[in-house]
Enzyme design. Structure first.
Site, mmCIF file in Angstrom:
data_model
loop_
_atom_site.group_PDB
_atom_site.id
_atom_site.type_symbol
_atom_site.label_atom_id
_atom_site.label_comp_id
_atom_site.label_asym_id
_atom_site.label_seq_id
_atom_site.Cartn_x
_atom_site.Cartn_y
_atom_site.Cartn_z
ATOM 1 N N CYS A 1 18.633 13.667 -57.595
ATOM 2 C CA CYS A 1 17.197 13.714 -57.968
ATOM 3 C C CYS A 1 17.124 12.802 -59.154
ATOM 4 O O CYS A 1 17.971 12.993 -59.967
ATOM 5 C CB CYS A 1 16.947 15.318 -58.033
ATOM 6 S SG CYS A 1 16.173 16.058 -56.877
ATOM 7 N N HIS A 2 15.949 12.513 -59.499
ATOM 8 C CA HIS A 2 15.650 11.865 -60.907
ATOM 9 C C HIS A 2 15.454 12.882 -61.863
ATOM 10 O O HIS A 2 14.571 13.693 -61.474
ATOM 11 C CB HIS A 2 14.562 10.715 -60.722
ATOM 12 C CG HIS A 2 14.656 9.512 -59.662
ATOM 13 N ND1 HIS A 2 14.755 9.723 -58.304
ATOM 14 C CD2 HIS A 2 15.356 8.295 -60.073
ATOM 15 C CE1 HIS A 2 14.830 8.540 -57.912
ATOM 16 N NE2 HIS A 2 15.327 7.648 -58.624
ATOM 17 N N MET A 26 10.869 18.765 -55.357
ATOM 18 C CA MET A 26 12.115 19.407 -55.460
ATOM 19 C C MET A 26 12.253 20.165 -56.764
ATOM 20 O O MET A 26 12.810 21.257 -56.811
ATOM 21 C CB MET A 26 13.446 18.200 -55.653
ATOM 22 C CG MET A 26 13.653 17.477 -54.500
ATOM 23 S SD MET A 26 13.988 18.562 -53.160
ATOM 24 C CE MET A 26 15.365 19.410 -53.612
ATOM 25 N N ASP A 76 19.537 39.246 -58.165
ATOM 26 C CA ASP A 76 20.611 39.429 -59.327
ATOM 27 C C ASP A 76 20.138 40.637 -59.933
ATOM 28 O O ASP A 76 20.859 41.600 -60.289
ATOM 29 C CB ASP A 76 20.996 38.420 -60.105
ATOM 30 C CG ASP A 76 22.099 38.619 -61.132
ATOM 31 O OD1 ASP A 76 23.021 39.015 -60.900
ATOM 32 O OD2 ASP A 76 21.652 38.614 -62.257
#
Length: 251
Positions: A139-140, A201, A216
């Site tokens: 990814c950029h 993304m 969590d």
């Protein structure tokens, strides 16, 4: 005596270009000509406004739902009994029941001690979104201009979980997928930037990290019963491929 060579039919130039475009579209852009991973070169692209929205859910049991939304969960004949009540019916002695109740209360206290579940998950989603290029190798790195994350608890009284209980199926119990709970937390993230590549993304990472953080935070009381799923890109704007809106999104 002359010889002639037979060749196949010649395709028009337009058909050749279409075939080439098709090969370009189906080729994995993160794999180079040698088959090795490579970051896509976007240097020739003009920066434009890019926006993407993603969403996902984590299904949780009622005991966990009550910790994050104690006043919003409507009573339900099948779900109104908390974990202590269900345990009490399965124990033979009052001593065992008290022990189970004490264990549950300790788990609740541990979950509460971590802080506000949804606020912590929201912050984690934002932080994860900004670190997408560190998590996803090709990814950029992007200069994000806006990140909005919202998490809210949900109750599904008419969910497929309840309807599927009476439906007949040929699938064996051993291979059947876990049925989602009547309760869940929805996470939705919208990300924007002015850049040369999209932010889908980043939106997906925000949702994934947010839901993992809910897991969590609640695992002390519901670690074996939670299910994460339905993570999708709901919409995107900008870029060469144009705008996109998913038509089938469970709200």
């Amino acid at each position: 005596m002359s010889s002639t060579t037979s060749s196949g039919p010649t395709l028009p130039a337009s058909a050749c270009r279409a075939a080439a475009d098709s090969q370009t579209q189906t080729r994995l852009t993160h794999i180079d000509e040698t088959g090795r991973p490579a970051m896509v070169d976007v240097s020739q692209k003009t920066p434009t406004k890019r926006t993407a929205t993603a969403s996902g859910r984590i299904y949780i049991p009622k005991v966990a739902f009550d910790l994050i939304a104690p006043s919003t969960g409507p009573p339900s004949s099948g779900d109104s009994k908390n974990k202590f009540e269900s345990v009490s019916h399965s124990n033979d002695t009052a001593q065992a029941t008290a022990s189970e109740f004490a264990e549950l209360e300790r788990a609740k206290a541990k979950a509460r001690a971590k802080g506000d579940v949804l606020v912590v998950a929201q912050l984690a989603a934002i932080m994860g979104c900004k670190r997408t290029s560190d998590l996803i190798p090709l990814c950029h790195p992007l200069a994000l201009s806006h990140i909005a994350v919202r998490l809210h608890p949900e109750h599904h009284p008419n969910s497929p979980a309840s309807r599927s209980e009476s439906a007949s199926t040929s699938t064996s119990e051993a291979t059947r997928e876990p049925r989602p709970s009547h309760y869940s937390v929805m996470c939705r993230a919208t990300v924007s930037c002015e850049g040369q590549t999209g932010v889908e993304m980043e939106a997906l990472t925000a949702v994934s990290v947010g839901l993992l953080t809910v897991w969590d935070m609640l695992k002390a009381v519901a670690g074996k019963e939670m299910v994460i799923g339905e993570i999708v890109v709901e919409s995107k704007e900008g870029g060469k491929s144009g705008d996109f809106v998913r038509t089938h999104v469970r709200c």
